[in-house]
Design a protein around this motif. Sequence first.
Motif, PDB file in Angstrom:
ATOM      1  N   GLU A 152       0.814  -1.220   0.000  1.00 49.95           N
ATOM      2  CA  GLU A 152       0.000   0.000   0.000  1.00 49.95           C
ATOM      3  C   GLU A 152       0.853   1.278   0.000  1.00 49.95           C
ATOM      4  O   GLU A 152       0.531   2.252  -0.697  1.00 49.95           O
ATOM      5  CB  GLU A 152      -0.971  -0.043   1.189  1.00 49.95           C
ATOM      6  CG  GLU A 152      -1.991   1.080   1.258  1.00 49.95           C
ATOM      7  CD  GLU A 152      -2.895   1.223   0.019  1.00 49.95           C
ATOM      8  OE1 GLU A 152      -2.883   0.376  -0.882  1.00 49.95           O
ATOM      9  OE2 GLU A 152      -3.624   2.255  -0.033  1.00 49.95           O
ATOM     10  N   GLU A 153       1.950   1.258   0.752  1.00 52.86           N
ATOM     11  CA  GLU A 153       2.805   2.465   0.804  1.00 52.86           C
ATOM     12  C   GLU A 153       3.410   2.741  -0.585  1.00 52.86           C
ATOM     13  O   GLU A 153       3.437   3.872  -1.058  1.00 52.86           O
ATOM     14  CB  GLU A 153       3.918   2.212   1.811  1.00 52.86           C
ATOM     15  CG  GLU A 153       4.386   3.473   2.515  1.00 52.86           C
ATOM     16  CD  GLU A 153       5.451   3.131   3.533  1.00 52.86           C
ATOM     17  OE1 GLU A 153       6.549   3.667   3.431  1.00 52.86           O
ATOM     18  OE2 GLU A 153       5.161   2.277   4.410  1.00 52.86           O
TER      19      GLU A 153
ATOM     20  N   ARG B  63       2.148   1.696  -3.439  1.00 50.49           N
ATOM     21  CA  ARG B  63       1.056   2.068  -4.351  1.00 50.49           C
ATOM     22  C   ARG B  63       0.766   3.579  -4.261  1.00 50.49           C
ATOM     23  O   ARG B  63       0.653   4.254  -5.282  1.00 50.49           O
ATOM     24  CB  ARG B  63      -0.208   1.261  -4.016  1.00 50.49           C
ATOM     25  CG  ARG B  63      -1.322   1.428  -5.042  1.00 50.49           C
ATOM     26  CD  ARG B  63      -2.631   0.855  -4.550  1.00 50.49           C
ATOM     27  NE  ARG B  63      -3.209   1.618  -3.467  1.00 50.49           N
ATOM     28  CZ  ARG B  63      -3.867   2.771  -3.617  1.00 50.49           C
ATOM     29  NH1 ARG B  63      -4.042   3.283  -4.816  1.00 50.49           N
ATOM     30  NH2 ARG B  63      -4.340   3.406  -2.557  1.00 50.49           N
ATOM     31  N   ILE B  64       0.698   4.086  -3.038  1.00 53.06           N
ATOM     32  CA  ILE B  64       0.387   5.509  -2.863  1.00 53.06           C
ATOM     33  C   ILE B  64       1.500   6.373  -3.451  1.00 53.06           C
ATOM     34  O   ILE B  64       1.240   7.359  -4.143  1.00 53.06           O
ATOM     35  CB  ILE B  64       0.132   5.821  -1.368  1.00 53.06           C
ATOM     36  CG1 ILE B  64      -1.171   5.144  -0.930  1.00 53.06           C
ATOM     37  CG2 ILE B  64       0.071   7.331  -1.106  1.00 53.06           C
ATOM     38  CD1 ILE B  64      -1.391   5.092   0.558  1.00 53.06           C
TER      39      ILE B  64
ATOM     40  N   LYS C  97       1.323   6.265  -7.207  1.00 56.39           N
ATOM     41  CA  LYS C  97       0.087   6.832  -7.774  1.00 56.39           C
ATOM     42  C   LYS C  97       0.254   8.318  -8.120  1.00 56.39           C
ATOM     43  O   LYS C  97      -0.247   8.780  -9.150  1.00 56.39           O
ATOM     44  CB  LYS C  97      -1.066   6.634  -6.769  1.00 56.39           C
ATOM     45  CG  LYS C  97      -2.405   7.057  -7.334  1.00 56.39           C
ATOM     46  CD  LYS C  97      -3.539   6.798  -6.387  1.00 56.39           C
ATOM     47  CE  LYS C  97      -4.813   7.392  -6.972  1.00 56.39           C
ATOM     48  NZ  LYS C  97      -5.946   7.305  -6.089  1.00 56.39           N
ATOM     49  N   LYS C  98       0.958   9.037  -7.237  1.00 58.90           N
ATOM     50  CA  LYS C  98       1.070  10.501  -7.409  1.00 58.90           C
ATOM     51  C   LYS C  98       1.535  10.907  -8.823  1.00 58.90           C
ATOM     52  O   LYS C  98       0.857  11.692  -9.482  1.00 58.90           O
ATOM     53  CB  LYS C  98       2.068  11.039  -6.377  1.00 58.90           C
ATOM     54  CG  LYS C  98       1.374  11.842  -5.282  1.00 58.90           C
ATOM     55  CD  LYS C  98       2.391  12.647  -4.509  1.00 58.90           C
ATOM     56  CE  LYS C  98       2.458  12.127  -3.091  1.00 58.90           C
ATOM     57  NZ  LYS C  98       3.598  12.567  -2.335  1.00 58.90           N
TER      58      LYS C  98
END
Length: 326
Positions: free
Chosen positions: A308-309, A311-312, A315-316
């Motif tokens: 998740e870290e 992915r975030i 994503k930016k």
Amino acid sequence: MIKQEWIDKGYIDEAIPADVDLKAGIRRLCEEKNAVVLAHYYTDGDIQDVADFVGDSLALAQIAEKTTADILVMCGVHFMAETNKILSPEKKVLIPDLNAGCSLAESCPAEELAKFKAEHPGYKVVAYVNTSAAVKAHTDIVVTSTNARAIVESFPKDEKIIFAPDKNLGGYLNAVTHRNMLLWNGGCHVHEQFSIEKIVELKAAHPDAKVLAHPECKSGVLALADFIGSTAAILTYAEKSDAAEFIVATESGILHEMMKRCPGKRFLPVPPSTGPCACNECGFMRLNTLEKLYNTLKYEWPVVELDEELRIAAKKPIVRMLELSK
Ligand code: 13P
Ligand code: SF4
């Protein structure tokens, strides 16, 4: 049940009874499971024909962001499926064969890019979408071949930029935008192979044919092109052009859509410099088969997962790109 041998191989090779109509079965599974199949223009014609959406890497990312399906099956390569998961974490993202990598993405390991970035303080990092999520996490903005020029031009003229990983696309962008971006030394094993001599021979035999090239080709090939663009841009050019023949310097899977859209026109794929193959295919894209797609939908595996870290962080720069591409 998913078998250990499938996990080890990265795909499901369960035999499918001969009386199963694969295309009908794929469509039925999509309907039952609210799944959509996304296919890149470089996959086999059969895969493109059964897909819900066929597109270039930008269009496929845009669709992934918008669709309301519960399951996305990416018939392309791994970085494309990863991009889908980055944008749509709530959806199950499947890929028919986990081995569908990309030589260009592999030419840029995340730790090496991070080191290079640390050695060049004050530089912005622009990364081609053909990169891993770990590389994207180190970048300021992602580009595809469709929007790369506009995005580079959106930076001030004197901005210091590192462009990774494709040196051919980067060199082309430097030339057309009059920049001097620092280029990562990566390349695509398919696009780097196109033979200049064979293009010259094809041009001599077909003097009215237009040469269409993807910007991942070497500069010598690009110098011979009448049009340079992404897969989607090449398709649009072929559709709108008055020419009847085209010499195509990109992965030959694109000919399927070209012939569909332009039935009266002739498309001549440029062969590679070496080897007996008369066309040029991306072995990774061609790992997508109807059998694997059917089994993937049936068993909902292989699944693409991301920390998740990471992915975030990845994503930016993708969201920045999508915002600039509306
Ligand atoms: P497009 O962005 O033109 O779809 O290209 C993706 C790719 O992998 C080219 O080799
Ligand atoms: Fe990667 Fe080249 Fe295949 Fe495109 S054609 S997916 S850049 S290896």
